[in-house]
Write a protein that holds these residues in place. Structure first.
Motif, PDB file in Angstrom:
ATOM      1  N   VAL A 221       0.868  -1.178   0.000  1.00 58.58           N
ATOM      2  CA  VAL A 221       0.000   0.000   0.000  1.00 58.58           C
ATOM      3  C   VAL A 221       0.903   1.225   0.000  1.00 58.58           C
ATOM      4  O   VAL A 221       1.641   1.472   0.950  1.00 58.58           O
ATOM      5  N   LYS A 222       0.826   2.004  -1.091  1.00 58.17           N
ATOM      6  CA  LYS A 222       1.727   3.135  -1.283  1.00 58.17           C
ATOM      7  C   LYS A 222       0.953   4.451  -1.310  1.00 58.17           C
ATOM      8  O   LYS A 222       0.008   4.603  -2.081  1.00 58.17           O
ATOM      9  N   PRO A 223       1.352   5.427  -0.461  1.00 62.61           N
ATOM     10  CA  PRO A 223       0.660   6.722  -0.469  1.00 62.61           C
ATOM     11  C   PRO A 223       1.040   7.549  -1.696  1.00 62.61           C
ATOM     12  O   PRO A 223       2.163   7.459  -2.195  1.00 62.61           O
ATOM     13  N   LEU A 224       0.086   8.342  -2.169  1.00 56.84           N
ATOM     14  CA  LEU A 224       0.316   9.220  -3.309  1.00 56.84           C
ATOM     15  C   LEU A 224      -0.070  10.647  -2.937  1.00 56.84           C
ATOM     16  O   LEU A 224      -0.797  10.877  -1.972  1.00 56.84           O
ATOM     17  N   SER A 225       0.417  11.601  -3.712  1.00 60.52           N
ATOM     18  CA  SER A 225      -0.035  12.986  -3.643  1.00 60.52           C
ATOM     19  C   SER A 225      -0.070  13.515  -2.216  1.00 60.52           C
ATOM     20  O   SER A 225       0.943  13.560  -1.520  1.00 60.52           O
ATOM     21  N   LYS A 226      -1.258  13.918  -1.726  1.00 62.02           N
ATOM     22  CA  LYS A 226      -1.393  14.561  -0.416  1.00 62.02           C
ATOM     23  C   LYS A 226      -0.919  13.660   0.717  1.00 62.02           C
ATOM     24  O   LYS A 226      -0.301  14.137   1.672  1.00 62.02           O
ATOM     25  N   LEU A 227      -1.220  12.372   0.646  1.00 62.52           N
ATOM     26  CA  LEU A 227      -0.811  11.456   1.714  1.00 62.52           C
ATOM     27  C   LEU A 227       0.709  11.327   1.778  1.00 62.52           C
ATOM     28  O   LEU A 227       1.291  11.250   2.863  1.00 62.52           O
ATOM     29  N   LEU A 228       1.332  11.310   0.611  1.00 60.72           N
ATOM     30  CA  LEU A 228       2.786  11.220   0.573  1.00 60.72           C
ATOM     31  C   LEU A 228       3.404  12.481   1.165  1.00 60.72           C
ATOM     32  O   LEU A 228       4.359  12.414   1.949  1.00 60.72           O
ATOM     33  N   SER A 229       2.855  13.637   0.806  1.00 60.39           N
ATOM     34  CA  SER A 229       3.358  14.909   1.339  1.00 60.39           C
ATOM     35  C   SER A 229       3.146  15.014   2.840  1.00 60.39           C
ATOM     36  O   SER A 229       3.909  15.672   3.544  1.00 60.39           O
ATOM     37  N   ALA A 230       2.086  14.359   3.344  1.00 63.16           N
ATOM     38  CA  ALA A 230       1.781  14.419   4.772  1.00 63.16           C
ATOM     39  C   ALA A 230       2.627  13.452   5.593  1.00 63.16           C
ATOM     40  O   ALA A 230       2.525  13.417   6.821  1.00 63.16           O
ATOM     41  N   GLY A 231       3.477  12.661   4.921  1.00 63.18           N
ATOM     42  CA  GLY A 231       4.374  11.758   5.639  1.00 63.18           C
ATOM     43  C   GLY A 231       3.866  10.347   5.832  1.00 63.18           C
ATOM     44  O   GLY A 231       4.486   9.555   6.561  1.00 63.18           O
ATOM     45  N   VAL A 232       2.760   9.985   5.178  1.00 64.71           N
ATOM     46  CA  VAL A 232       2.265   8.607   5.272  1.00 64.71           C
ATOM     47  C   VAL A 232       3.251   7.694   4.541  1.00 64.71           C
ATOM     48  O   VAL A 232       3.671   7.980   3.422  1.00 64.71           O
ATOM     49  N   GLU A 233       3.626   6.589   5.180  1.00 63.39           N
ATOM     50  CA  GLU A 233       4.651   5.703   4.630  1.00 63.39           C
ATOM     51  C   GLU A 233       4.046   4.489   3.927  1.00 63.39           C
ATOM     52  O   GLU A 233       2.913   4.078   4.203  1.00 63.39           O
ATOM     53  N   THR A 234       4.828   3.924   3.011  1.00 64.54           N
ATOM     54  CA  THR A 234       4.431   2.692   2.324  1.00 64.54           C
ATOM     55  C   THR A 234       4.449   1.529   3.306  1.00 64.54           C
ATOM     56  O   THR A 234       5.368   1.402   4.126  1.00 64.54           O
ATOM     57  N   VAL A 235       3.435   0.681   3.234  1.00 68.54           N
ATOM     58  CA  VAL A 235       3.368  -0.475   4.123  1.00 68.54           C
ATOM     59  C   VAL A 235       3.124  -1.736   3.309  1.00 68.54           C
ATOM     60  O   VAL A 235       2.533  -1.688   2.228  1.00 68.54           O
ATOM     61  N   TYR A 236       3.589  -2.867   3.842  1.00 71.07           N
ATOM     62  CA  TYR A 236       3.347  -4.179   3.241  1.00 71.07           C
ATOM     63  C   TYR A 236       2.446  -4.944   4.200  1.00 71.07           C
ATOM     64  O   TYR A 236       2.839  -5.219   5.344  1.00 71.07           O
ATOM     65  N   LEU A 237       1.259  -5.270   3.728  1.00 74.47           N
ATOM     66  CA  LEU A 237       0.295  -5.939   4.594  1.00 74.47           C
ATOM     67  C   LEU A 237       0.396  -7.453   4.512  1.00 74.47           C
ATOM     68  O   LEU A 237       0.678  -8.005   3.441  1.00 74.47           O
ATOM     69  N   LEU A 238       0.142  -8.111   5.633  1.00 71.79           N
ATOM     70  CA  LEU A 238       0.037  -9.557   5.696  1.00 71.79           C
ATOM     71  C   LEU A 238      -1.425  -9.917   5.934  1.00 71.79           C
ATOM     72  O   LEU A 238      -2.219  -9.078   6.384  1.00 71.79           O
ATOM     73  N   PRO A 239      -1.825 -11.142   5.621  1.00 71.78           N
ATOM     74  CA  PRO A 239      -3.232 -11.523   5.813  1.00 71.78           C
ATOM     75  C   PRO A 239      -3.716 -11.257   7.236  1.00 71.78           C
ATOM     76  O   PRO A 239      -2.992 -11.478   8.214  1.00 71.78           O
ATOM     77  N   GLY A 240      -4.935 -10.753   7.347  1.00 73.29           N
ATOM     78  CA  GLY A 240      -5.498 -10.464   8.655  1.00 73.29           C
ATOM     79  C   GLY A 240      -5.139  -9.083   9.172  1.00 73.29           C
ATOM     80  O   GLY A 240      -5.466  -8.745  10.318  1.00 73.29           O
ATOM     81  N   LYS A 241      -4.494  -8.250   8.349  1.00 73.56           N
ATOM     82  CA  LYS A 241      -4.119  -6.889   8.753  1.00 73.56           C
ATOM     83  C   LYS A 241      -4.911  -5.872   7.938  1.00 73.56           C
ATOM     84  O   LYS A 241      -5.217  -6.088   6.764  1.00 73.56           O
ATOM     85  N   VAL A 242      -5.233  -4.742   8.595  1.00 73.58           N
ATOM     86  CA  VAL A 242      -5.943  -3.669   7.918  1.00 73.58           C
ATOM     87  C   VAL A 242      -5.147  -2.375   8.069  1.00 73.58           C
ATOM     88  O   VAL A 242      -4.694  -2.028   9.155  1.00 73.58           O
ATOM     89  N   PHE A 243      -4.936  -1.697   6.950  1.00 75.08           N
ATOM     90  CA  PHE A 243      -4.277  -0.390   6.943  1.00 75.08           C
ATOM     91  C   PHE A 243      -5.372   0.677   6.918  1.00 75.08           C
ATOM     92  O   PHE A 243      -6.260   0.645   6.054  1.00 75.08           O
TER      93      PHE A 243
END
Length: 353
Positions: A221-243
């Motif tokens: 899950v990769k942030p774009l545009s406003k989320l990227l500028s706000a400092g939201v980081e890329t995450v790799y999810l495993l089954p049973g996880k919610v971002f």
């Protein structure tokens, strides 16, 4: 001597005297004078029919190659090459002006169609669920989308090495397995990418939270545009996880959630294979029952001889959207010493003698 169109026409028809030919040739050497007889648009569309004689062209080519590696004659090669190029340009120019003059006598010039291929128009497809219930749709690659009410997905053809889908609202994706074409869903400034997995995204335009729930496999899950500028980081999810990301404060988190077991829809007789929302589940199922179940649920034809499949069983599942029937049948065939041949109407399965 005055240069006029009549004299230029005589020049191209070979009826000028030597003195007249020299005068017209000098006159046409000026680019501004050539514009009198053809404009830039005609030059753009013109494709001369006549070509330099192949024998002359070959001699020019060989002449250049003969000297191209001779370091001592570098300057002479340059000037000779330019002279040859100038000769070819002059021939093309002569043919172009002659073309213009000839066409002026009868009608306006008609342009020769270019061989350059026109850009292919790529059309975006939209799927909108305006009903009050969840609906299933199959994308061109076989991916199944469970689209929730008041939600929409759109996509361009999956023909450029990737599978990109835009989502507004909520949807669950059962992504068809294809390692050569990543599957990415764009929603609320998040890009969720997978190769073959099951995940659910909630991303309504006016929703406070955007969520990505991973049910099977692995996604990025990769942030774009406003989320990227706000400092939201890329995450790799495993089954049973919610971002989850708050669309006002941009606060993001990853937490576990309870993965619901697929809802059982029916049990197929006589093989007792179980059909859920996500798959056909087989537990020590005789192969004849496996093939019958696949025929029924996938609406395909599988020809086989039951007596050749005695004591052959299969445990596993066929996942809707994710599995490819060709690969699935070949996998079963390789495990049981069977050949799988695709036909015009389906598949033929035989025991290897």
């Amino acid at each position: 001597m005055q240069i006029n169109q009549k004299l230029v026409e005589k020049f191209f028809s070979g009826q000028c005297t030597a003195a007249e030919a020299r005068l017209v040739s000098k006159y046409l050497a000026d680019e501004n004078n050539r514009e009198v007889y053809l404009n830039s648009e005609e030059w753009e569309h013109f494709e001369p029919v006549e070509k330099v004689d192949e024998k002359i062209s070959d001699r020019i080519y060989v002449k250049v190659l003969d000297h191209i590696h001779d370091k001592r004659e570098t300057r002479r090669i340059r000037f000779r090459y330019l002279a040859y190029a100038a000769s070819i340009v002059l021939i093309a120019t002569v043919g172009l002006v002659a073309y213009k003059l000839t066409n002026n006598r009868v009608a306006k010039p008609s342009y020769v169609a270019s061989n350059r291929s026109k850009p292919v128009t790529r059309v975006e497809t939209f799927i909108t669920n305006t009903s009050a219930v969840k609906k299933n749709y199959t994308l061109p690659d076989g991916t199944i989308v469970e689209l929730y009410p008041k939600s929409e997905v759109s996509y361009f053809p999956f023909d450029q090495g990737k599978r990109d889908v835009n989502l507004t609202g909520q949807a669950l994706f059962r992504v068809h397995k294809d390692k050569t074409k990543p599957f990415t869903v764009f929603a609320n400034n998040l890009a969720t990418t997978a190769l073959g997995t099951v995940f659910k995204i909630t991303a309504f335009k006016k929703g406070l939270y955007t969520k990505v729930r991973l049910i099977e496999g692995k996604v990025m899950v990769k942030p774009l545009s406003k989320l990227l500028s706000a400092g939201v980081e890329t995450v790799y999810l495993l089954p049973g996880k919610v971002f989850t990301v708050n669309m006002q404060t941009y606060a993001a988190s990853v937490k576990p959630f309870n993965v619901e077991a697929p809802k059982q829809l029916e049990t197929l007789d006589p093989g007792k294979a179980i059909v859920t929302e996500a798959a056909i589940v087989f537990d020590n199922e005789p192969l004849s029952g496996v093939f019958n179940a696949l025929e029924t649920k996938l609406n395909i034809k599988i020809n086989f001889t039951p007596s050749e499949l005695i004591k052959m069983e299969f445990t596993g599942q066929y996942e809707f959207g994710r599995d490819d029937i060709d690969g699935f049948l070949k996998m079963i065939g390789s495990l049981n010493n069977l050949t799988v041949d695709k036909t015009d109407v389906g598949y033929t399965i035989k025991k290897i003698k």
